[in-house]
Design a protein around this motif. Structure first.
Motif, mmCIF file in Angstrom:
data_model
loop_
_atom_site.group_PDB
_atom_site.id
_atom_site.type_symbol
_atom_site.label_atom_id
_atom_site.label_comp_id
_atom_site.label_asym_id
_atom_site.label_seq_id
_atom_site.Cartn_x
_atom_site.Cartn_y
_atom_site.Cartn_z
ATOM 1 N N ARG A 72 43.178 46.797 40.049
ATOM 2 C CA ARG A 72 42.873 48.330 40.496
ATOM 3 C C ARG A 72 41.560 49.027 39.525
ATOM 4 O O ARG A 72 40.835 49.359 40.223
ATOM 5 C CB ARG A 72 44.377 49.480 40.504
ATOM 6 N N SER A 73 41.980 48.646 38.224
ATOM 7 C CA SER A 73 40.988 48.883 37.565
ATOM 8 C C SER A 73 39.432 48.782 38.080
ATOM 9 O O SER A 73 38.688 48.883 37.455
ATOM 10 C CB SER A 73 41.112 48.234 36.589
ATOM 11 N N LEU A 74 39.289 47.613 38.602
ATOM 12 C CA LEU A 74 38.059 46.932 39.209
ATOM 13 C C LEU A 74 37.220 47.867 40.498
ATOM 14 O O LEU A 74 35.868 47.488 40.375
ATOM 15 C CB LEU A 74 38.240 45.392 39.634
ATOM 16 N N GLY A 75 38.240 48.512 40.842
ATOM 17 C CA GLY A 75 37.441 49.812 41.832
ATOM 18 C C GLY A 75 37.442 49.558 43.272
ATOM 19 O O GLY A 75 36.066 49.848 43.469
ATOM 20 N N LEU A 76 37.475 47.980 43.245
ATOM 21 C CA LEU A 76 37.520 47.530 44.855
ATOM 22 C C LEU A 76 38.274 47.394 46.273
ATOM 23 O O LEU A 76 38.550 47.383 47.162
ATOM 24 C CB LEU A 76 37.447 45.938 44.764
ATOM 25 N N PHE A 77 39.546 47.971 45.378
ATOM 26 C CA PHE A 77 40.708 47.592 46.270
ATOM 27 C C PHE A 77 41.537 48.578 46.215
ATOM 28 O O PHE A 77 41.720 48.877 45.359
ATOM 29 C CB PHE A 77 41.486 46.831 45.670
ATOM 30 N N SER A 78 42.777 48.943 48.002
ATOM 31 C CA SER A 78 42.804 50.015 48.069
ATOM 32 C C SER A 78 44.313 50.215 47.560
ATOM 33 O O SER A 78 44.759 49.394 47.282
ATOM 34 C CB SER A 78 42.858 49.972 49.571
ATOM 35 N N ASP A 79 44.996 50.838 47.332
ATOM 36 C CA ASP A 79 46.275 51.773 47.237
ATOM 37 C C ASP A 79 46.828 50.750 48.201
ATOM 38 O O ASP A 79 47.707 50.010 47.952
ATOM 39 C CB ASP A 79 46.734 52.814 47.397
ATOM 40 N N GLY B 187 38.642 37.469 33.880
ATOM 41 C CA GLY B 187 38.179 38.952 33.839
ATOM 42 C C GLY B 187 39.772 40.415 33.267
ATOM 43 O O GLY B 187 39.181 40.741 31.763
ATOM 44 N N GLN B 188 40.707 39.576 32.826
ATOM 45 C CA GLN B 188 41.467 40.163 32.585
ATOM 46 C C GLN B 188 41.595 40.473 31.449
ATOM 47 O O GLN B 188 41.975 41.230 30.753
ATOM 48 C CB GLN B 188 42.791 40.458 33.777
ATOM 49 N N LEU B 189 42.249 39.094 31.034
ATOM 50 C CA LEU B 189 42.105 38.489 29.413
ATOM 51 C C LEU B 189 40.838 38.837 28.337
ATOM 52 O O LEU B 189 41.375 39.513 27.677
ATOM 53 C CB LEU B 189 42.139 37.451 29.414
ATOM 54 N N VAL B 194 33.953 40.384 36.280
ATOM 55 C CA VAL B 194 34.255 39.456 37.443
ATOM 56 C C VAL B 194 33.388 39.746 38.825
ATOM 57 O O VAL B 194 32.673 40.666 39.135
ATOM 58 C CB VAL B 194 35.767 39.955 38.313
ATOM 59 N N MET B 195 33.231 38.856 39.340
ATOM 60 C CA MET B 195 31.942 38.715 40.831
ATOM 61 C C MET B 195 32.449 37.482 41.549
ATOM 62 O O MET B 195 32.679 36.491 41.486
ATOM 63 C CB MET B 195 30.740 38.071 40.046
ATOM 64 N N GLY B 196 31.595 38.140 43.053
ATOM 65 C CA GLY B 196 31.627 37.103 43.729
ATOM 66 C C GLY B 196 31.852 37.544 45.282
ATOM 67 O O GLY B 196 32.574 39.282 45.217
ATOM 68 N N THR B 197 31.796 37.453 46.506
ATOM 69 C CA THR B 197 32.301 38.513 47.635
ATOM 70 C C THR B 197 32.259 37.403 48.315
ATOM 71 O O THR B 197 33.556 37.857 48.555
ATOM 72 C CB THR B 197 30.102 38.737 47.917
ATOM 73 N N HIS B 198 32.058 36.085 49.455
ATOM 74 C CA HIS B 198 32.743 35.967 50.856
ATOM 75 C C HIS B 198 32.841 34.361 50.369
ATOM 76 O O HIS B 198 30.893 34.542 49.720
ATOM 77 C CB HIS B 198 33.064 37.133 51.757
ATOM 78 N N ALA B 199 33.458 34.165 51.257
ATOM 79 C CA ALA B 199 33.180 32.234 51.590
ATOM 80 C C ALA B 199 32.588 32.258 53.113
ATOM 81 O O ALA B 199 33.287 32.537 53.647
ATOM 82 C CB ALA B 199 34.378 31.707 50.993
ATOM 83 N N HIS B 200 32.643 31.030 53.436
ATOM 84 C CA HIS B 200 32.110 30.312 55.157
ATOM 85 C C HIS B 200 33.832 30.223 55.580
ATOM 86 O O HIS B 200 33.844 30.668 56.488
ATOM 87 C CB HIS B 200 32.216 28.916 54.156
#
Lengths: 484, 484
Positions: A72-79, B187-189, B194-200
């Motif tokens: 959640r803290s990443l601000g990328l994902f919906s509830d 990223g959590q620890l 953290v980065m990235g988008t999508h795959a094929h």
């Protein structure tokens, strides 16, 4: 060290894609294949390993409150999506080739059949585990082959790429044929032999080398290997070791298994000299163990030069697979189930024909020559195909299609390699012990000709496609090209 | 996966030696140094990392009942010794160079001062952790240097040598200068981006590439990098990405940070073409990210050829340090305390003069040129030596002793590198955050001339011995030679 659980051991894009599938209601079941494109170290085969840890990972997949809070803290994902994750568990099927099996490029080592969100999440950890252990099991197999029957001990923990690389690397090394490991944690967890004697610091903590050796022999008379290179191997180490061997006899405490370890200098020269000295002193049953930056190439050469070495401690080059430290397993979409439950084959094209994937729900058949029980070829086919070994079988290479072999019915046997591991999220497979896997791996390597096990330019084992799979693949490729 | 604790993550010989010391009443305090003999990848320096995990390991050292039972089952250890182990904790001192510091061959990165049994036990895990993270931090520093200001993202988890290699490798990569990692657990620890988008597979799960891109852009308008090579980079991927960028504008939802990712083909050619297409379409602020088997050499060459790439995702070659997958840290006895509490220096000799150790209780001073604040040299000295920077300082190379440099008083400054981490078994050090270590590491690299950071044949920074240390070393060597 704080040892985290592994649910978040994944690439961020698996989670951003999952949310994409979630939001767009993509719940269809898909098939992903794990396969690799070439054997590490230009070897003639690979050894697959790591399945037991993958099973453990899948069983324990679970997002804790802390995990969800972090995401959640990443601000990328919906509830909504985070709520879905908090109830996540793996509900799909997994098929895999049992650990210790010899495998070849392009064949699926593991197949995930699951709703697309679940299948996507597990990609990274499955590849991480399978790539690492298969790499080390394969590298070890090369070193064991070069040793031609001598025992190989895994001594690499201090140079492994972190604790897990040491621990699971030792596991893979045992599968690949090591007789033991220095890694005590691996011994405890995997019930494999642990080995080792003493370091230079032992010798240096005593006023002199003889006292250090004698003290050690008194303590460990059943298995006493003395490290002879702290001061001078031939002038000090070996003579002091021989004095101790004599002394123990005189004292009525003859050593059971005993010998020396060489850890520097030219191992061919020193081992022959040391052998001669030990023999002349009446200790022809004393063993000579060698360590010091060994790999399969040096080991092969030392044996060619008649090195008088009985067992080998291999560290860095084995535990990191130094000349080829990664195994190129990939995870590719092979099929998507339609509304009627039919798997529609999917293909990823590439300008490099080696990189074109094999579509559909597949399995692998291993074809053995009936007389010799050696591997003839592997055959990738659709999972519902049946082959009758009493009938003729035409094999042909999917890339170089002019290469064809006709196996007359009755001259070959067939075995399916992929076995069910998970069904509907439940594990249906019991892993053998590491010892059992190692025994099986040895048998597996016996099904290969020495020509395939050779360290340099080995003979290639062919992996062919069934005619039906070949046709489907060709049709998909034609469709894509004509749609451009 | 079942995540074991690490007390038994050690070589068996540490335990057999410990029992030897135990039985013979060897309780004296000793000093062990961790040092390395050459920089990985022929680099001009190394970056030390892993201390925080070593601290955690030392704090948690404890043999459980299960551990003791397992060791008993080996038939090697007496009940007395096992009883001793069940109450074991580390009671010594540890000094170390802070993580992120640039370091050079032969200097002690970490120094353990403890009763011999304790100092012996911790050897393997300390080396494992320090070797791994220092390797990856150093390799990353090379890649970051080659990128000359462009961002490097760590994308290697799937090819790392097991879960820890992925996790702590990502940590070390952030210390070495990466701007982010794909590894969510890292990223959590470690609180790193953290980065990235999508795959094929994302593209392949949609009926067509445009729909896949558009769906992704709708979901992630703040940070939208589209992977353009699933079908055909220049004929399909880039044109579809441009259509989506236009469409988002038309719909009044302009993308914030956005661009494309190239993952195959010739990255120099494709990036220049793609840049031109993006610019002509009015998207000169769209970024181009590249991945696909990158390392510092290819990156350097691509930049030389004018590749229009803004950021780089580096996987296998970084996370395994592919061309040099081990860091050769060793752990050597340097001194033994006598009954009067005086540390008697110990030396390990070798036919190879590079392998002769530096005896005694030592520390390291870093000498900076006062005007430029660049590193002049490092000076290994006894821990009780004091240097006054207002006085002249004569530096000389311990191997090539004819190489001498006189630094006039007032022209240089001095900083001691080793700091106390444990005292009497208590941790007295608070690790900075990974972000803080990374910032410090960047400053550290600023103290080196570019000549030392060069990828090929870098200029060497000298590590010299204090005159007193040089004399003690020489005397010990003479004694050993005359006693033969």
């Amino acid at each position: 060290m704080n040892r985290p659980k592994l649910t978040l051991l994944t690439d961020l894009y698996e989670l951003t894609m999952m949310q994409g599938y979630y939001v767009h209601g993509q719940t269809e079941t898909v098939i992903f294949d794990v396969f690799f494109r070439s054997n590490p170290c230009n070897n003639g085969y690979s050894v697959c390993a790591g399945l037991d840890q993958i099973i453990d990972y899948i069983k324990n997949l679970h997002f804790t409150y802390e995990d969800v809070d972090y995401l959640r803290s990443l601000g990328l994902f919906s509830d909504d999506f985070l709520h879905y994750l908090s109830g996540f568990h793996f509900s799909g099927d997994i098929y895999a080739i049992p650990e210790g099996t010899v495998v070849f490029p392009r064949e699926p080592l593991l197949k995930v059949i699951a709703p697309i969100m679940e299948a996507q999440l597990v990609e990274t950890a499955i590849l991480n585990i399978l790539n690492h252990q298969s790499l080390i099991a394969t590298k070890t197999s090369r070193i064991v082959f070069a040793a031609n029957g001598d025992g190989i001990m895994e001594f690499g923990l201090r140079r492994a790429q972190g604790p897990d690389a040491g621990l699971y690397g030792a596991r893979a090394a045992m599968i690949g044929g090591c007789v033991g490991t220095s890694n005590v944690l691996a011994g405890q967890l995997f019930d494999v032999p642990v080995m080792g004697t003493h370091a230079h610091s032992w010798i240096m903590s005593f006023p002199d080398e003889y006292t250090a050796f004698k003290t050690y022999a008194d303590m460990y008379p059943d298995n006493c290997t003395l490290l002879v290179d702290t001061y001078d191997t031939l002038k000090s180490g070996v003579p002091n070791a021989i004095r101790v061997f004599h002394k123990m006899k005189e004292e009525g405490k003859p050593l059971k298994r005993y010998g020396i370890r060489l850890d520097s200098g030219d191992l061919a020269y020193l081992s022959k000299k040391a052998r001669q000295m030990l023999d002349e002193a009446g200790f022809s049953d004393a063993t000579i163990c060698a360590s010091n930056d060994l790999d399969e190439y040096l080991l092969h050469d030392l044996k060619m030069q008649g090195a008088a070495i009985d067992s080998w401690g291999v560290g860095t080059n084995l535990i990191t697979s130094k000349d080829c430290p990664s195994f190129g397993g990939v995870y590719k979409l092979a099929a998507i189930q339609d509304a009627e439950g039919v798997f529609l084959p999917k293909i990823k094209i590439s300008e490099n024909s080696e990189k074109i994937t094999n579509p559909g729900n597949k399995t692998i058949f291993r074809i053995y020559d009936k007389a010799s029980q050696k591997v003839k070829a592997d055959l990738i086919a659709f999972a519902d195909e049946v082959f009758d070994p009493s009938e003729d079988l035409l094999l042909f290479d999917p890339v170089e299609t002019w290469k064809k072999t006709l196996l007359p019915g009755g001259t070959y046997t067939i075995r399916e390699l992929l076995v069910p591991v998970f069904r509907h999220g439940e594990c249906v497979y019991t892993s053998p012990t590491v010892k059992e896997i190692a025994d099986y791996c040895k048998q597996e390597k016996d099904t290969l000709w020495d020509e395939t096990k050779r360290l340099f330019y080995p003979h290639r084992v062919y992996v062919d496609l069934s005619p039906r799979l070949y046709e489907v693949r060709k049709t998909l490729l034609d469709q894509i090209h004509s749609s451009r």
